[in-house]
Motif scaffolding. Sequence first.
Motif, PDB file in Angstrom:
ATOM      1  N   GLU A   1       0.378  -1.290   0.159  1.00  0.00           N
ATOM      2  CA  GLU A   1       0.136   0.311  -0.008  1.00  0.00           C
ATOM      3  C   GLU A   1       0.931   1.285   0.175  1.00  0.00           C
ATOM      4  O   GLU A   1       2.369   0.876   0.948  1.00  0.00           O
ATOM      5  CB  GLU A   1      -0.509   0.271   1.239  1.00  0.00           C
ATOM      6  N   ARG A   2       0.153   2.336  -0.986  1.00  0.00           N
ATOM      7  CA  ARG A   2       0.860   3.536  -0.438  1.00  0.00           C
ATOM      8  C   ARG A   2       1.148   4.413   1.171  1.00  0.00           C
ATOM      9  O   ARG A   2       0.036   4.388   1.781  1.00  0.00           O
ATOM     10  CB  ARG A   2       0.303   4.512  -0.886  1.00  0.00           C
ATOM     11  N   GLU A   3       2.003   4.400   1.835  1.00  0.00           N
ATOM     12  CA  GLU A   3       2.153   4.884   2.879  1.00  0.00           C
ATOM     13  C   GLU A   3       2.841   6.590   2.898  1.00  0.00           C
ATOM     14  O   GLU A   3       3.503   7.218   1.514  1.00  0.00           O
ATOM     15  CB  GLU A   3       3.468   4.042   3.725  1.00  0.00           C
ATOM     16  N   LEU A   4       2.291   7.187   4.024  1.00  0.00           N
ATOM     17  CA  LEU A   4       2.406   8.701   3.691  1.00  0.00           C
ATOM     18  C   LEU A   4       4.297   8.664   4.155  1.00  0.00           C
ATOM     19  O   LEU A   4       4.798   8.038   5.446  1.00  0.00           O
ATOM     20  CB  LEU A   4       1.549   9.239   4.851  1.00  0.00           C
ATOM     21  N   VAL A   5       4.779   9.886   3.880  1.00  0.00           N
ATOM     22  CA  VAL A   5       6.040  10.229   4.501  1.00  0.00           C
ATOM     23  C   VAL A   5       5.800  11.178   4.774  1.00  0.00           C
ATOM     24  O   VAL A   5       7.122  11.344   5.571  1.00  0.00           O
ATOM     25  CB  VAL A   5       7.023  10.083   2.770  1.00  0.00           C
ATOM     26  N   ALA A   6       5.729  12.155   4.404  1.00  0.00           N
ATOM     27  CA  ALA A   6       6.151  13.167   5.437  1.00  0.00           C
ATOM     28  C   ALA A   6       4.228  14.564   4.297  1.00  0.00           C
ATOM     29  O   ALA A   6       3.838  14.258   3.419  1.00  0.00           O
ATOM     30  CB  ALA A   6       6.915  14.120   4.550  1.00  0.00           C
ATOM     31  N   PHE A   7       4.171  15.297   4.935  1.00  0.00           N
ATOM     32  CA  PHE A   7       3.242  16.796   4.701  1.00  0.00           C
ATOM     33  C   PHE A   7       3.516  17.776   5.641  1.00  0.00           C
ATOM     34  O   PHE A   7       3.764  18.135   5.979  1.00  0.00           O
ATOM     35  CB  PHE A   7       1.462  16.148   4.937  1.00  0.00           C
ATOM     36  N   ILE A   8       3.004  18.650   4.747  1.00  0.00           N
ATOM     37  CA  ILE A   8       2.955  20.348   5.301  1.00  0.00           C
ATOM     38  C   ILE A   8       2.004  20.716   5.467  1.00  0.00           C
ATOM     39  O   ILE A   8       1.627  20.820   4.490  1.00  0.00           O
ATOM     40  CB  ILE A   8       4.740  21.170   4.858  1.00  0.00           C
ATOM     41  N   ALA A   9       1.260  21.368   6.169  1.00  0.00           N
ATOM     42  CA  ALA A   9       0.418  22.238   5.840  1.00  0.00           C
ATOM     43  C   ALA A   9       0.099  23.792   5.510  1.00  0.00           C
ATOM     44  O   ALA A   9       1.627  24.226   5.541  1.00  0.00           O
ATOM     45  CB  ALA A   9      -0.137  22.193   6.872  1.00  0.00           C
ATOM     46  N   SER A  10      -0.813  25.003   5.387  1.00  0.00           N
ATOM     47  CA  SER A  10      -0.590  25.746   4.966  1.00  0.00           C
ATOM     48  C   SER A  10      -0.233  26.620   5.974  1.00  0.00           C
ATOM     49  O   SER A  10       0.430  27.759   5.772  1.00  0.00           O
ATOM     50  CB  SER A  10      -1.874  26.324   4.389  1.00  0.00           C
ATOM     51  N   ASP A  11      -0.018  26.337   7.566  1.00  0.00           N
ATOM     52  CA  ASP A  11       0.518  26.878   8.208  1.00  0.00           C
ATOM     53  C   ASP A  11       1.616  26.328   8.735  1.00  0.00           C
ATOM     54  O   ASP A  11       2.796  26.863  10.093  1.00  0.00           O
ATOM     55  CB  ASP A  11      -0.383  26.958   9.654  1.00  0.00           C
ATOM     56  N   THR A  12       2.692  25.953   7.803  1.00  0.00           N
ATOM     57  CA  THR A  12       3.572  25.390   7.581  1.00  0.00           C
ATOM     58  C   THR A  12       3.870  24.206   9.160  1.00  0.00           C
ATOM     59  O   THR A  12       5.154  23.973   9.160  1.00  0.00           O
ATOM     60  CB  THR A  12       5.043  26.410   8.094  1.00  0.00           C
ATOM     61  N   SER A  13       3.156  24.009   9.645  1.00  0.00           N
ATOM     62  CA  SER A  13       2.992  22.526   9.956  1.00  0.00           C
ATOM     63  C   SER A  13       3.500  21.687   9.558  1.00  0.00           C
ATOM     64  O   SER A  13       2.803  21.354   8.864  1.00  0.00           O
ATOM     65  CB  SER A  13       2.414  22.241  11.519  1.00  0.00           C
ATOM     66  N   THR A  14       3.963  20.646  10.169  1.00  0.00           N
ATOM     67  CA  THR A  14       4.881  19.303   9.145  1.00  0.00           C
ATOM     68  C   THR A  14       4.468  18.234  10.017  1.00  0.00           C
ATOM     69  O   THR A  14       3.852  17.864  10.998  1.00  0.00           O
ATOM     70  CB  THR A  14       5.829  19.040   9.222  1.00  0.00           C
ATOM     71  N   GLY A  15       4.074  17.267   9.449  1.00  0.00           N
ATOM     72  CA  GLY A  15       3.744  15.598  10.230  1.00  0.00           C
ATOM     73  C   GLY A  15       4.912  14.214   9.164  1.00  0.00           C
ATOM     74  O   GLY A  15       5.270  14.979   7.999  1.00  0.00           O
ATOM     75  N   TYR A  16       5.568  13.436   9.656  1.00  0.00           N
ATOM     76  CA  TYR A  16       6.637  12.323   9.189  1.00  0.00           C
ATOM     77  C   TYR A  16       5.632  11.340   9.334  1.00  0.00           C
ATOM     78  O   TYR A  16       5.097  10.823  10.499  1.00  0.00           O
ATOM     79  CB  TYR A  16       7.445  12.673   9.701  1.00  0.00           C
ATOM     80  N   GLY A  17       6.043  10.157   8.498  1.00  0.00           N
ATOM     81  CA  GLY A  17       5.744   8.562   9.056  1.00  0.00           C
ATOM     82  C   GLY A  17       6.321   8.479   9.714  1.00  0.00           C
ATOM     83  O   GLY A  17       7.655   8.668  10.064  1.00  0.00           O
ATOM     84  N   ASP A  18       6.324   6.742  10.443  1.00  0.00           N
ATOM     85  CA  ASP A  18       6.838   6.834  11.738  1.00  0.00           C
ATOM     86  C   ASP A  18       8.451   5.866  11.278  1.00  0.00           C
ATOM     87  O   ASP A  18       9.303   6.492  12.373  1.00  0.00           O
ATOM     88  CB  ASP A  18       6.800   5.496  12.495  1.00  0.00           C
ATOM     89  N   PHE A  19       8.343   5.671  10.296  1.00  0.00           N
ATOM     90  CA  PHE A  19       9.871   5.061   9.467  1.00  0.00           C
ATOM     91  C   PHE A  19      10.749   6.366   9.197  1.00  0.00           C
ATOM     92  O   PHE A  19      12.319   6.016   9.023  1.00  0.00           O
ATOM     93  CB  PHE A  19       9.325   4.178   8.528  1.00  0.00           C
ATOM     94  N   VAL A  20      10.264   7.122   9.373  1.00  0.00           N
ATOM     95  CA  VAL A  20      11.528   8.511   9.362  1.00  0.00           C
ATOM     96  C   VAL A  20      12.520   9.389   9.591  1.00  0.00           C
ATOM     97  O   VAL A  20      13.450   9.164   9.857  1.00  0.00           O
ATOM     98  CB  VAL A  20      10.635   9.784   8.651  1.00  0.00           C
ATOM     99  N   LYS A  21      11.659   8.282  11.515  1.00  0.00           N
ATOM    100  CA  LYS A  21      12.887   8.915  12.615  1.00  0.00           C
ATOM    101  C   LYS A  21      14.016  10.206  12.971  1.00  0.00           C
ATOM    102  O   LYS A  21      15.374  10.057  12.350  1.00  0.00           O
ATOM    103  CB  LYS A  21      13.252   7.892  12.742  1.00  0.00           C
TER     104      LYS A  21
END
Length: 123
Positions: free
Chosen positions: A44-64
């Motif tokens: 399955e496709r998995e999330l690597v990272a995202f950045i919102a319009s307010d520049t808040s970010t999130g990452y997949g657990d594997f990014v570490k």
Amino acid sequence: QVHLVESGGGLVQSGGSLRLSCSASGTFLSINAMGWYRQVAGKERELVAFIASDTSTGYGDFVKGRFTISRNIAENTAYLLMDSLKPEDTAVYYCKVAAQIMGLLEPVERDYWGQGTQVTVSS
């Protein structure tokens, strides 16, 4: 419609770095979140990272802490700097953008995907 152009994929040795870029163009009111997903054949496709319009970010657990996502809001471009790459990071990386476009009566948000760029990490 939103058109996405991805670049920066390629072949790199384990421990190396790559920077992916994703530029959005077309007809839209605004770009909200921008992000990167990856997919290996048969998985399955998995999330690597995202950045919102307010520049808040999130990452997949594997990014570490190995990857950093950023964006140039004025140019509607997102970047993914990937350091300390491992062979298991090998995948097709897809850019995803959440854009606000004009609907029939009011603005609506739609998701758009890029074509994907191959990242291969050799051991």
